[in-house]
Motif scaffolding. Structure first.
Motif, short mmCIF file in Angstrom:
data_model
loop_
_atom_site.label_atom_id
_atom_site.label_comp_id
_atom_site.label_asym_id
_atom_site.label_seq_id
_atom_site.Cartn_x
_atom_site.Cartn_y
_atom_site.Cartn_z
N HIS A 1 0.83 -1.22 0.00
CA HIS A 1 0.00 0.00 0.00
C HIS A 1 0.86 1.26 0.00
O HIS A 1 0.33 2.37 0.04
N GLN B 1 0.21 3.91 -2.98
CA GLN B 1 -1.03 4.69 -2.85
C GLN B 1 -0.91 5.73 -1.74
O GLN B 1 -1.30 6.89 -1.92
N ARG C 1 -0.88 10.03 -2.00
CA ARG C 1 -1.86 10.86 -1.32
C ARG C 1 -1.24 11.86 -0.36
O ARG C 1 -1.92 12.76 0.14
#
Length: 219
Positions: A183, A186, A190
């Motif tokens: 993860h 991602q 962000r």
């Protein structure tokens, strides 16, 4: 952590067996030997966490300061930050600078640090990985590097309630997050980072994240 939590953490750093319990009942012993950098600990992952740091480095959630000490021994300017008074005291006793501060409060050199470390699962502080990584971006200089330890791939991105326990004390529940290394891309996107590289070393998972010169956090 508050009250009894600090007391339990202190006991752990003093060598008493202490555990982290999740709300589902699972329990894991706190790895205080590794936090303290005792003989037999995993030095390979620690070398990977600090090896590229050749300029001012901020260790966020430094614990008893093993990484700050390692950096200073190489002649690298480094500062540890932690909310535990005992962890900060141990770090200072070892000859390394450390501040007892909330990571989200005022910190020296904000926006000018070349490197920031989030080791030992500290991406999970406060149960909000996006918030802690966005805060890390604020502390780094443009194009600064965050070196972040993640959980194993396939473990997801999960926030849960945990508490600290010893044989004689039980702490309060507080939120903590776990983020699998798969993860990282991602989460980096962000929070104004891009992933440069990832590695598994001794079962620990590390990502090197480059801060964009103009950091914009996606809500």
């Amino acid at each position: 952590m508050i009250g009894a939590d600090f007391d339990i953490f202190d006991r752990a750093l003093a060598g008493e067996r202490c555990w982290m319990r999740a709300a589902d009942g699972t329990r894991h012993r706190l790895p205080t030997g590794r936090w303290l950098g005792l003989a037999g600990g995993d030095r390979g992952a620690d070398r990977a966490l600090t090896g590229c740091c050749d300029g001012p480095t901020l260790d966020l959630g430094c614990g008893p300061g093993r990484l700050v000490v390692a950096l200073l021994q190489r002649g690298v300017l480094a500062l540890g930050v932690d909310i535990s008074p005992t962890a900060v005291a141990i770090t200072r006793f070892r000859g390394a600078p450390a501040l007892r501060r909330d990571l989200f409060g005022p910190l020296p050199g904000a926006g000018r640090w070349s490197y920031a470390l989030l080791a030992d699962g500290n991406i999970g502080i406060g149960g909000d990985p996006q918030r802690i990584l966005a805060r890390t971006a604020e502390l780094l200089a443009p194009d600064g590097l965050a070196i972040v330890e993640f959980a194993r791939p396939g473990s997801g991105s999960v926030t849960r309630q945990i508490r600290l326990e010893s044989r004689s004390h039980v702490g309060s529940w507080f939120p903590w997050a776990s983020v699998g290394i798969d993860h990282a891309e991602q989460l980096a996107h962000r929070t104004g980072f891009r992933v440069l590289n990832t590695a598994e070393i001794g079962g620990r998972h590390i990502a090197w994240l480059r801060r964009h010169a103009s950091t914009a956090v996606i809500p």
